[in-house]
Design a protein around this motif. Structure first.
Motif, mmCIF file in Angstrom:
data_model
loop_
_atom_site.group_PDB
_atom_site.id
_atom_site.type_symbol
_atom_site.label_atom_id
_atom_site.label_comp_id
_atom_site.label_asym_id
_atom_site.label_seq_id
_atom_site.Cartn_x
_atom_site.Cartn_y
_atom_site.Cartn_z
ATOM 1 N N CYS A 46 -58.477 -14.008 6.321
ATOM 2 C CA CYS A 46 -58.683 -13.986 4.994
ATOM 3 C C CYS A 46 -58.823 -12.442 4.230
ATOM 4 O O CYS A 46 -58.427 -12.605 3.034
ATOM 5 C CB CYS A 46 -60.285 -14.323 4.723
ATOM 6 N N CYS B 105 -65.722 -19.224 5.665
ATOM 7 C CA CYS B 105 -64.670 -18.217 5.910
ATOM 8 C C CYS B 105 -65.012 -17.084 6.556
ATOM 9 O O CYS B 105 -64.154 -16.153 7.027
ATOM 10 C CB CYS B 105 -64.088 -18.002 4.596
ATOM 11 N N LEU C 64 -59.640 -22.500 5.149
ATOM 12 C CA LEU C 64 -58.320 -22.398 5.308
ATOM 13 C C LEU C 64 -57.799 -21.210 5.799
ATOM 14 O O LEU C 64 -56.825 -20.774 6.379
ATOM 15 C CB LEU C 64 -57.603 -22.424 3.932
ATOM 16 N N CYS C 65 -58.958 -20.089 6.025
ATOM 17 C CA CYS C 65 -58.919 -18.882 6.657
ATOM 18 C C CYS C 65 -60.203 -18.550 7.172
ATOM 19 O O CYS C 65 -60.992 -19.106 6.596
ATOM 20 C CB CYS C 65 -58.222 -17.761 5.783
ATOM 21 N N ARG D 71 -56.962 -11.938 0.645
ATOM 22 C CA ARG D 71 -56.601 -13.178 -0.120
ATOM 23 C C ARG D 71 -57.576 -13.389 -1.220
ATOM 24 O O ARG D 71 -58.806 -13.042 -1.078
ATOM 25 C CB ARG D 71 -56.817 -14.393 0.849
ATOM 26 N N THR E 281 -56.077 -27.666 -1.712
ATOM 27 C CA THR E 281 -55.971 -26.989 -0.673
ATOM 28 C C THR E 281 -57.444 -26.992 0.176
ATOM 29 O O THR E 281 -57.590 -26.543 1.249
ATOM 30 C CB THR E 281 -55.708 -25.523 -0.791
ATOM 31 N N ASP F 130 -58.333 -19.483 -4.130
ATOM 32 C CA ASP F 130 -57.361 -19.984 -3.941
ATOM 33 C C ASP F 130 -57.603 -20.643 -2.272
ATOM 34 O O ASP F 130 -56.678 -21.519 -2.069
ATOM 35 C CB ASP F 130 -55.901 -18.949 -4.060
ATOM 36 N N TRP F 131 -57.985 -19.934 -1.608
ATOM 37 C CA TRP F 131 -58.421 -20.541 -0.124
ATOM 38 C C TRP F 131 -59.615 -21.070 0.131
ATOM 39 O O TRP F 131 -60.190 -21.288 1.040
ATOM 40 C CB TRP F 131 -58.395 -19.014 0.711
#
Length: 147
Positions: free
Chosen positions: A30, A72, A24-25, A33, A13, A37-38
């Motif tokens: 975020c 992020c 991804l965020c 989260r 990811t 993982d992100w």
């Protein structure tokens, strides 16, 4: 000579291109989260840290770090134990000194843990090391960070 393009299938990811991290965020997306993982851990830096001392003996048990990802635009806490695998926890507090999240990650019997991200500032990182062998413990928080 023509350049040939290959079709790429991504199973991860997190995307890296020329050492650039693609988030991804971002910011409040975020909130709550997992930074691993992100993909937010990839460019994270420690913006402040504080020793965690035993509440009675004042011996240093470990430390808590306030981690921040510029990609992020979010922060989280990470706690490390100097005294072996113990009960560890990591969390953030908001500007009203209220706990934002008390969810934390870390494999059983490891010497570290980290908490969920938060993209609203200012916030500060807190961590706890508890020794099960003699029931001593310590808690520490960093100062507030404003991105």
């Amino acid at each position: 000579m023509k350049n040939k393009l290959k079709k790429i299938s991504l199973s991860s990811t997190l995307l890296f291109m020329s050492s650039q991290v693609f988030a991804l965020c971002t910011a409040t997306e975020c909130n709550g989260r997992d930074p691993v993982d992100w993909g937010c851990y990839a460019d994270a830096q420690t913006v402040s840290s504080e020793n965690i001392k035993d509440s009675v003996t004042h011996n240093v048990l470990g430390y808590v770090e306030h981690r921040y990802s510029a990609a992020c635009k979010a922060a989280w806490s990470r706690t490390t134990s100097y005294v072996g695998a113990q009960n560890l926890s990591s969390w953030l507090r908001n500007s009203s000194d209220k706990t934002i999240f008390d969810t934390y990650y870390g494999l059983r019997n490891t010497t570290w843990s980290y908490g969920d991200m938060w993209g609203s500032f200012p916030n500060k990182a807190c961590g706890n090391v508890r020794l099960s062998s003699n029931n001593s413990w310590g808690v520490a928080c960093t100062g507030y960070y404003q991105n």
